[in-house]
Design a protein around this motif. Structure first.
Motif, short mmCIF file in Angstrom:
data_model
loop_
_atom_site.label_atom_id
_atom_site.label_comp_id
_atom_site.label_asym_id
_atom_site.label_seq_id
_atom_site.Cartn_x
_atom_site.Cartn_y
_atom_site.Cartn_z
N LEU A 65 25.75 42.48 5.49
CA LEU A 65 25.57 42.46 6.97
C LEU A 65 25.71 43.76 7.43
N LEU A 66 26.84 44.38 7.22
CA LEU A 66 26.84 45.60 7.79
C LEU A 66 26.18 46.86 7.23
N ARG A 67 25.58 46.79 6.10
CA ARG A 67 24.48 47.66 5.84
C ARG A 67 23.33 47.37 6.48
N ARG A 68 22.81 45.95 6.68
CA ARG A 68 21.82 45.93 7.50
C ARG A 68 22.10 46.30 8.85
N ARG A 69 23.18 46.43 9.73
CA ARG A 69 23.46 46.89 10.93
C ARG A 69 23.29 48.40 10.83
N ALA A 70 23.80 48.93 9.64
CA ALA A 70 23.75 50.54 9.76
C ALA A 70 22.21 51.00 9.53
#
Length: 157
Positions: A65-70
């Motif tokens: 999820l955080l990778r997708r946000r980045a």
């Protein structure tokens, strides 16, 4: 949605937004190493009544999820990077955004707004606060820009 929408900002808004998004990308990119309450707000409990299930779900999905946000933040940063530099900070600039990019813009502005809300202690948008307190200016500006993007998406530009 099809086509493109043109977002108009001033150069100084675009510059400040790019700086803010750079900080955001750094925050979500450092997530495994640095515990941060704002990251918790970006990856909330999906089972509030079951702490163990929430913890397990978060451990399986948080990094992705955080990778997708980045990745979304990079889409927005790429759009802002295309703006030609000029000395007139108040000059309007335009950013062309397609349907896929528009979704990334909306997710990114919403996520950055959540981080800022965490930093300011905002739990509910309806909370009373001093309208002259400058700390809320960026939070409110992001909300305004996000609302314009949501309206554009709803119209199917």
């Amino acid at each position: 949605m099809s086509g493109h929408v043109v977002l108009t900002l001033t150069r100084i808004e675009a510059t400040h937004l790019a700086e803010l998004l750079g900080q955001f990308a750094e925050l979500v990119g450092s997530s495994p190493a640095i515990p941060d309450p704002a990251l918790e707000r970006l990856t909330p409990d999906v089972y509030p009544e079951d702490a163990e299930a929430s913890r397990e779900f978060r451990s399986l999905t948080r990094s992705d999820l955080l990778r997708r946000r980045a990745d979304d933040a990079r889409v927005v940063l790429d759009g802002l990077a295309a703006i030609e530099q000029d000395e007139d900070e108040l000059a309007p600039v335009e950013v062309s955004v397609d349907a896929v990019q528009l979704r990334a813009w909306m997710r990114t502005l919403a996520a950055v707004r959540l981080v800022i809300a965490d930093r300011l202690g905002i739990v509910d948008d309806d909370e009373d606060r001093d309208p002259d307190d400058p700390r809320y200016g960026v939070y409110d500006w992001l909300g305004y820009r996000l609302e314009l993007l949501v309206q554009t998406a709803e119209r199917g530009f």
